[in-house]
Motif scaffolding. Structure first.
Motif, PDB file in Angstrom:
ATOM      1  N   PHE A   1       0.787  -1.233   0.000  1.00  0.00           N
ATOM      2  CA  PHE A   1       0.000   0.000   0.000  1.00  0.00           C
ATOM      3  C   PHE A   1       0.818   1.280   0.000  1.00  0.00           C
ATOM      4  O   PHE A   1       0.273   2.362   0.143  1.00  0.00           O
ATOM      5  N   THR A   2       2.140   1.194  -0.182  1.00  0.00           N
ATOM      6  CA  THR A   2       2.928   2.421  -0.325  1.00  0.00           C
ATOM      7  C   THR A   2       4.004   2.240  -1.386  1.00  0.00           C
ATOM      8  O   THR A   2       4.595   1.164  -1.510  1.00  0.00           O
ATOM      9  N   ALA A   3       4.233   3.305  -2.145  1.00  0.00           N
ATOM     10  CA  ALA A   3       5.330   3.328  -3.122  1.00  0.00           C
ATOM     11  C   ALA A   3       6.481   4.178  -2.614  1.00  0.00           C
ATOM     12  O   ALA A   3       7.437   4.439  -3.344  1.00  0.00           O
ATOM     13  N   ALA A   4       6.413   4.611  -1.349  1.00  0.00           N
ATOM     14  CA  ALA A   4       7.476   5.455  -0.790  1.00  0.00           C
ATOM     15  C   ALA A   4       8.801   4.700  -0.799  1.00  0.00           C
ATOM     16  O   ALA A   4       8.830   3.481  -0.579  1.00  0.00           O
ATOM     17  N   PRO A   5       9.902   5.390  -1.046  1.00  0.00           N
ATOM     18  CA  PRO A   5      11.203   4.724  -0.985  1.00  0.00           C
ATOM     19  C   PRO A   5      11.439   4.122   0.396  1.00  0.00           C
ATOM     20  O   PRO A   5      11.087   4.719   1.412  1.00  0.00           O
ATOM     21  N   ILE A   6      12.023   2.933   0.422  1.00  0.00           N
ATOM     22  CA  ILE A   6      12.364   2.259   1.675  1.00  0.00           C
ATOM     23  C   ILE A   6      13.855   1.966   1.674  1.00  0.00           C
ATOM     24  O   ILE A   6      14.363   1.258   0.800  1.00  0.00           O
ATOM     25  N   LEU A   7      14.551   2.543   2.637  1.00  0.00           N
ATOM     26  CA  LEU A   7      15.986   2.345   2.796  1.00  0.00           C
ATOM     27  C   LEU A   7      16.197   1.446   4.001  1.00  0.00           C
ATOM     28  O   LEU A   7      15.765   1.769   5.105  1.00  0.00           O
ATOM     29  N   VAL A   8      16.849   0.322   3.791  1.00  0.00           N
ATOM     30  CA  VAL A   8      17.029  -0.679   4.835  1.00  0.00           C
ATOM     31  C   VAL A   8      18.319  -0.426   5.602  1.00  0.00           C
ATOM     32  O   VAL A   8      19.360  -0.128   5.001  1.00  0.00           O
ATOM     33  N   LEU A   9      18.244  -0.553   6.932  1.00  0.00           N
ATOM     34  CA  LEU A   9      19.436  -0.579   7.779  1.00  0.00           C
ATOM     35  C   LEU A   9      19.768  -2.032   8.053  1.00  0.00           C
ATOM     36  O   LEU A   9      18.882  -2.815   8.400  1.00  0.00           O
ATOM     37  N   SER A  10      21.040  -2.391   7.901  1.00  0.00           N
ATOM     38  CA  SER A  10      21.395  -3.798   8.050  1.00  0.00           C
ATOM     39  C   SER A  10      22.744  -3.942   8.724  1.00  0.00           C
ATOM     40  O   SER A  10      23.660  -3.160   8.475  1.00  0.00           O
ATOM     41  N   ALA A  11      22.870  -4.963   9.571  1.00  0.00           N
ATOM     42  CA  ALA A  11      24.159  -5.290  10.167  1.00  0.00           C
ATOM     43  C   ALA A  11      25.099  -5.825   9.092  1.00  0.00           C
ATOM     44  O   ALA A  11      24.667  -6.409   8.105  1.00  0.00           O
ATOM     45  N   ARG A  12      26.400  -5.646   9.313  1.00  0.00           N
ATOM     46  CA  ARG A  12      27.395  -6.003   8.300  1.00  0.00           C
ATOM     47  C   ARG A  12      27.394  -7.493   7.952  1.00  0.00           C
ATOM     48  O   ARG A  12      27.723  -7.866   6.842  1.00  0.00           O
ATOM     49  N   ASP A  13      27.040  -8.362   8.909  1.00  0.00           N
ATOM     50  CA  ASP A  13      27.194  -9.791   8.680  1.00  0.00           C
ATOM     51  C   ASP A  13      25.914 -10.464   8.204  1.00  0.00           C
ATOM     52  O   ASP A  13      25.748 -11.666   8.321  1.00  0.00           O
ATOM     53  N   ARG A  14      24.984  -9.692   7.647  1.00  0.00           N
ATOM     54  CA  ARG A  14      23.710 -10.265   7.224  1.00  0.00           C
ATOM     55  C   ARG A  14      23.463 -10.007   5.735  1.00  0.00           C
ATOM     56  O   ARG A  14      22.448  -9.463   5.338  1.00  0.00           O
ATOM     57  N   GLU A  15      24.438 -10.407   4.907  1.00  0.00           N
ATOM     58  CA  GLU A  15      24.345 -10.134   3.476  1.00  0.00           C
ATOM     59  C   GLU A  15      23.103 -10.770   2.853  1.00  0.00           C
ATOM     60  O   GLU A  15      22.441 -10.164   2.008  1.00  0.00           O
ATOM     61  N   ALA A  16      22.780 -11.989   3.276  1.00  0.00           N
ATOM     62  CA  ALA A  16      21.628 -12.674   2.689  1.00  0.00           C
ATOM     63  C   ALA A  16      20.349 -11.887   2.942  1.00  0.00           C
ATOM     64  O   ALA A  16      19.471 -11.815   2.077  1.00  0.00           O
ATOM     65  N   GLU A  17      20.222 -11.284   4.114  1.00  0.00           N
ATOM     66  CA  GLU A  17      19.026 -10.500   4.418  1.00  0.00           C
ATOM     67  C   GLU A  17      18.985  -9.222   3.600  1.00  0.00           C
ATOM     68  O   GLU A  17      17.908  -8.784   3.172  1.00  0.00           O
ATOM     69  N   LYS A  18      20.143  -8.606   3.366  1.00  0.00           N
ATOM     70  CA  LYS A  18      20.176  -7.406   2.530  1.00  0.00           C
ATOM     71  C   LYS A  18      19.745  -7.738   1.105  1.00  0.00           C
ATOM     72  O   LYS A  18      18.960  -7.001   0.496  1.00  0.00           O
ATOM     73  N   ILE A  19      20.247  -8.848   0.588  1.00  0.00           N
ATOM     74  CA  ILE A  19      19.855  -9.263  -0.759  1.00  0.00           C
ATOM     75  C   ILE A  19      18.350  -9.505  -0.814  1.00  0.00           C
ATOM     76  O   ILE A  19      17.663  -9.040  -1.735  1.00  0.00           O
ATOM     77  N   ALA A  20      17.836 -10.227   0.180  1.00  0.00           N
ATOM     78  CA  ALA A  20      16.402 -10.520   0.198  1.00  0.00           C
ATOM     79  C   ALA A  20      15.584  -9.238   0.271  1.00  0.00           C
ATOM     80  O   ALA A  20      14.563  -9.099  -0.419  1.00  0.00           O
ATOM     81  N   ALA A  21      16.026  -8.285   1.091  1.00  0.00           N
ATOM     82  CA  ALA A  21      15.287  -7.029   1.231  1.00  0.00           C
ATOM     83  C   ALA A  21      15.252  -6.258  -0.082  1.00  0.00           C
ATOM     84  O   ALA A  21      14.208  -5.723  -0.474  1.00  0.00           O
ATOM     85  N   LEU A  22      16.368  -6.209  -0.778  1.00  0.00           N
ATOM     86  CA  LEU A  22      16.404  -5.525  -2.072  1.00  0.00           C
ATOM     87  C   LEU A  22      15.501  -6.232  -3.084  1.00  0.00           C
ATOM     88  O   LEU A  22      14.772  -5.596  -3.837  1.00  0.00           O
ATOM     89  N   ASP A  23      15.531  -7.556  -3.077  1.00  0.00           N
ATOM     90  CA  ASP A  23      14.680  -8.308  -3.998  1.00  0.00           C
ATOM     91  C   ASP A  23      13.199  -8.131  -3.671  1.00  0.00           C
ATOM     92  O   ASP A  23      12.345  -8.243  -4.556  1.00  0.00           O
ATOM     93  N   LEU A  24      12.888  -7.858  -2.400  1.00  0.00           N
ATOM     94  CA  LEU A  24      11.494  -7.697  -1.977  1.00  0.00           C
ATOM     95  C   LEU A  24      10.962  -6.280  -2.192  1.00  0.00           C
ATOM     96  O   LEU A  24       9.793  -6.029  -1.940  1.00  0.00           O
ATOM     97  N   GLY A  25      11.838  -5.354  -2.628  1.00  0.00           N
ATOM     98  CA  GLY A  25      11.328  -4.027  -2.948  1.00  0.00           C
ATOM     99  C   GLY A  25      11.986  -2.869  -2.237  1.00  0.00           C
ATOM    100  O   GLY A  25      11.582  -1.720  -2.425  1.00  0.00           O
TER     101      GLY A  25
END
Length: 228
Positions: A72-96
């Motif tokens: 329900f929103t098209a607002a930009p979403i910038l994720v904060l992520s810990a350095r050792d969680r690359e898989a989660e960063k990739i998933a977050a980018l793939d999810l939008g």
């Protein structure tokens, strides 16, 4: 003054104490949520212009918040992520997610990423047809690439690879996103194949392929095309 509303979703009080003065000094109105469900209520009711989202929240995974928010929103979403969680960063980018910043982070970088995300979301994601950076010029209308005025000969796949990165200048494009867009879903895990093509492309467009400034590597994640 931006006059824009930013929602910071993070359960660490020190993060908000660190961010709020800098965001307000830059002209943002700051909203805060310490949990995922609270964040979704604020997104629905207060319509923030941009969202800074931590992945580690007490009541639900930050990626779940991202998925629900994107309904329900098209607002930009910038994720904060810990350095050792690359898989989660990739998933977050793939999810939008539009971008990510690693913790710990510099406030100057975060503010720059916010500005970049807002620029790209503005104007309905219009696709650039002409990109220039560091002597490289890409004319997507004429399918012409030059470096310091001289024509650059690219294979069709090299050209497609360059264009997908250039169209998302300033933002991380994951390995999976690139491979799927250029070679198709069957190749979404062929990261070594992609590295070979990136090497070939850098050899043709970078002033020093060993120290690239146009196509930057985001280790373990993907690549980012320079905006400068």
């Amino acid at each position: 003054m931006t006059g824009l509303r930013v929602l910071v979703v993070d359960d660490e009080p020190q993060i908000l104490r660190f961010l709020r003065p800098a965001l307000e000094a830059s002209g943002y109105e700051v909203l805060h949520a310490a949990a995922g469900r609270e964040a979704l209520r604020l997104i629905a009711n207060s319509a923030p212009d941009i969202i800074v989202l931590d992945l580690g929240l007490p009541d639900m995974d930050g990626k779940e918040v991202l998925v629900e928010a994107r309904k329900f929103t098209a607002a930009p979403i910038l994720v904060l992520s810990a350095r050792d969680r690359e898989a989660e960063k990739i998933a977050a980018l793939d999810l939008g997610a539009d971008d990510y910043v690693e913790k710990p982070f510099a406030i100057g970088e975060l503010l720059a990423r916010l500005r970049s995300a807002l620029r790209h979301r503005g104007g309905g994601e219009a696709q650039p047809m002409h990109v220039e950076v560091d002597g490289l010029a890409i004319d997507m209308d004429k399918r012409r690439v030059t470096k310091s005025g001289a024509a650059v000969k690219l294979t069709p796949k090299e050209y497609d690879l360059l264009c997908i990165l250039a169209r998302h200048a300033g933002r991380v494009v994951t390995h999976g996103q690139i491979l799927t867009s250029v070679w198709g879903p069957a190749h979404k895990d062929d990261t070594q194949y992609l590295r070979v093509f990136i090497g070939q492309l850098r050899a043709k467009i970078e002033s020093d392929p060993a120290a690239p400034t146009i196509i930057r590597t985001e280790a373990g994640i993907g690549y980012r095309f320079s905006e400068e």
